[in-house]
Design a protein around this motif. Structure first.
Motif, short mmCIF file in Angstrom:
data_model
loop_
_atom_site.label_atom_id
_atom_site.label_comp_id
_atom_site.label_asym_id
_atom_site.label_seq_id
_atom_site.Cartn_x
_atom_site.Cartn_y
_atom_site.Cartn_z
N ASN A 169 0.83 -1.21 0.00
CA ASN A 169 0.00 0.00 0.00
C ASN A 169 0.86 1.26 0.00
OD1 ASN A 169 -2.39 -1.49 0.09
ND2 ASN A 169 -2.44 -1.51 2.33
N ALA A 170 1.91 1.25 0.82
CA ALA A 170 2.79 2.42 0.91
C ALA A 170 3.47 2.70 -0.43
CB ALA A 170 3.83 2.21 2.01
N VAL A 171 3.99 1.63 -1.03
CA VAL A 171 4.68 1.78 -2.32
C VAL A 171 3.73 2.29 -3.39
CG1 VAL A 171 5.68 0.42 -4.21
CG2 VAL A 171 6.53 0.13 -1.87
N GLN A 172 2.51 1.74 -3.42
CA GLN A 172 1.55 2.16 -4.45
C GLN A 172 1.13 3.61 -4.27
OE1 GLN A 172 0.83 0.11 -7.15
NE2 GLN A 172 0.20 2.16 -7.86
N GLN A 202 11.37 0.86 -9.97
CA GLN A 202 12.04 -0.25 -9.32
C GLN A 202 11.85 -0.08 -7.81
OE1 GLN A 202 14.34 -2.98 -10.43
NE2 GLN A 202 13.91 -3.53 -8.32
N VAL A 203 11.35 -1.12 -7.15
CA VAL A 203 11.12 -1.04 -5.71
C VAL A 203 12.03 -2.03 -5.00
CG1 VAL A 203 9.46 -1.33 -3.83
CG2 VAL A 203 8.73 -0.30 -6.00
N PHE A 204 12.76 -1.53 -4.00
CA PHE A 204 13.62 -2.36 -3.17
C PHE A 204 12.93 -2.57 -1.82
CE2 PHE A 204 16.41 -0.01 -6.04
CZ PHE A 204 17.15 -1.05 -6.61
N PHE A 205 12.67 -3.83 -1.49
CA PHE A 205 12.06 -4.17 -0.21
C PHE A 205 13.16 -4.62 0.74
CE2 PHE A 205 8.57 -4.85 -3.27
CZ PHE A 205 7.57 -4.08 -2.66
N LYS A 226 2.89 -2.06 -10.78
CA LYS A 226 3.52 -1.27 -11.86
C LYS A 226 5.02 -1.14 -11.65
CE LYS A 226 -0.58 1.75 -11.95
NZ LYS A 226 -1.03 3.17 -11.82
N TYR A 227 5.64 -2.10 -11.01
CA TYR A 227 7.05 -1.95 -10.68
C TYR A 227 7.78 -3.29 -10.66
CZ TYR A 227 4.96 -3.11 -6.10
OH TYR A 227 4.25 -3.70 -5.07
N PHE A 228 9.09 -3.20 -10.82
CA PHE A 228 9.96 -4.35 -10.60
C PHE A 228 10.24 -4.43 -9.11
CE2 PHE A 228 11.13 -2.54 -14.78
CZ PHE A 228 10.77 -3.61 -15.59
N ALA A 229 10.32 -5.64 -8.57
CA ALA A 229 10.50 -5.81 -7.13
C ALA A 229 11.79 -6.59 -6.84
CB ALA A 229 9.31 -6.54 -6.52
#
Length: 348
Positions: free
Chosen positions: A66-69, A91-94, A114-117
Motif C-alpha cells: 500500500n505504501a509503495v503504491q 524499481q522497488v527495493f524491499f 507497476k514496478y519491478f521488485a
C-alpha cells in the motif's frame, strides 16, 4: 531492523500480516499529505528512465504494498501529462533484516503492480543500496528499533540492570542508556540513507512516538509489553522457561518523544524536514478489545518470544497475556495517547 527481533511470519491467523491493520491504517490516512508533499517538494533529475523506491523495514506485507503504491501514484500525479514520465519505470527495493519473511512478501506481491521488485536483506542501520540511487523511500513503524541492547541492561550485577523486558520509562538510568543507543542508531540510519538517496530525494517516515512528557508505561503499548513480561516471569517461576534466559531477554525497541526525534534529525543534518505532522486516522489508538490487543502484540512480539523460549512457551505466555489484558481493561482505558506521525525528509 535488529536481527534479534522478528515478527510472526507467514499468512496464518496469528501472523503479523493478518494483524497489522493498525499500522497499515496510518499510511492510508496520510495519503493526501503524501500526495501534497511529493507534488511540491520532490525535486529530482528525471532524465533517467528508472525511478527507484525503497521500503526500509518492509516486513511481509500487505502494508508495504500500500505504501509503495501510494508513492507511485503520487509521482505519476506530479508528472501527469509531462513527456518526462512517458517511458519511466519503477524499481522497488524491499529491505528488512535477514530473518524477515521474504517468502511471504514475494508470494503475495500484487499481480497488477507497476514496478519491478527486489528483496534486499540487511540491517537498515547501515547502507544496503548503491550510493546516489534512491529517489523516494519509506520506513513505516520501523524507527522504534535499536540495533543492540545497551551495555549493562542485561547484567544483574550492573547498576543499569533492567528487570523489565523493555524500556518502560520507570528507571531514569535505563531510559538514558536506551535513548543514547536510539540516538546513535537513528543517526546511523540517516547517514546510511544520505549515502543512498539522490539530492532532492524524499524519505517518508511513518510511525508512532510518545507525546512530550509521557512515559511508555503510561501508554497501551507499554502496558501490553509489561503484561508480556509479567507473563514470562510467571512461566519462569513455574520452571517452564529458564530464569537466566529471561533475565537476558530484552526487546530492542525504544519509544522516543516527539521533540527528541525532531532534534535528532535536525542535529544529523543530512536531510531537511519538510513535514513533521500528527496524523489522525480511523483506528486511532488501539481498540479496547482483549482479543485484538492480545493478537496484535502476539503478531509483533511473539516471534521474539518463540525464538528464545520455544513455540509452546510463547503460546502459554500469550494465554496469560490474554487473561491479564481482560483483567486490566479498565487500566488500559485510562492509558495516555501517543502520536502517529508522518515525517518527510528531503536529501540535502
Amino acid at each position: 531492523m535488529s536481527t534479534t527481533y522478528s515478527m510472526l511470519g507467514g499468512e496464518g491467523p496469528d501472523s503479523y500480516r493478518e494483524h497489522s491493520k493498525y499500522q497499515g491504517a496510518l499510511v492510508i490516512a496520510a495519503k493526501e499529505n503524501i500526495n501534497e508533499v511529493i507534488s511540491t517538494k520532490l525535486d529530482i533529475d528525471t532524465s533517467s528512465n528508472l525511478i527507484n523506491i525503497a521500503d526500509f523495514g518492509c516486513s511481509s506485507g500487505p502494508n508495504t504494498f500500500n505504501a509503495v503504491q501510494i508513492i507511485i501514484d503520487a509521482v505519476e500525479l506530479k508528472y501527469k501529462g509531462e513527456s518526462s514520465l512517458k517511458d519511466k519505470e519503477f524499481q522497488v527495493f524491499f529491505n528488512d533484516s535477514s530473518n524477515n519473511d521474504f517468502n511471504t512478501l514475494f508470494k503475495t506481491l500484487p499481480p497488477a503492480r507497476k514496478y519491478f521488485a527486489t528483496g534486499v536483506p540487511g540491517s537498515f542501520f547501515g547502507r544496503v543500496l548503491p550510493r546516489d540511487s534512491v529517489h523516494l523511500g519509506v520506513s513505516s513503524y520501523s524507527l522504534h528499533f535499536i540495533s543492540k541492547i545497551p551495555n549493562g541492561i542485561k547484567d544483574r550485577d550492573s547498576p543499569a540492570w533492567n528487570e523489565e523486558i523493555h524500556c518502560s520509562g520507570s528507571s531514569e538510568v535505563v531510559e538514558k542508556l536506551y535513548f543514547e543507543q536510539y540516538k546513535n542508531d537513528v543517526g546511523g540510519f540517516l547517514n546510511a540513507r544520505a549515502q543512498e538517496f539522490v539530492s532532492g530525494g524524499l524519505l517518508l517516515l511513518l510511525g508512532s512516538c510518545r507525546l512530550n512528557g509521557i512515559q511508555l508505561f503510561e501508554s497501551v503499548e507499554g502496558m501490553m509489553i509489561d503484561y508480556i513480561g509479567s507473563s514470562l516471569n510467571e512461566l519462569a517461576k513455574q520452571g517452564i522457561i529458564d530464569q537466566q534466559k529471561l533475565d537476558a531477554f530484552k526487546l530492542p525497541i525504544y519509544a522516543v518523544q516527539a521533540d527528541d526525534l525532531k532534534q535528532i534529525i535536525e542535529d544529523n543534518g543530512s536531510f531537511t524536514i519538510e513535514a513533521f505532522e500528527k496524523i489522525t486516522h480511523g483506528k486511532g489508538e488501539y481498540p479496547l478489545d482483549t482479543d485484538y490487543l492480545t493478537l496484535a502484540f502476539k503478531a509483533s512480539l511473539g516471534g521474539s518470544v518463540a525464538a528464545l523460549f520455544g513455540q509452546d512457551a510463547m503460546e502459554k505466555t500469550y494465554e496469560l497475556v490474554r487473561e491479564k489484558t481482560q483483567e486490566m481493561l479498565p487500566q488500559l482505558a485510562k492509558a495516555k495517547a501517543g502520536m502517529q506521525f508522518l515525517i518527510v525528509l528531503r536529501k540535502n
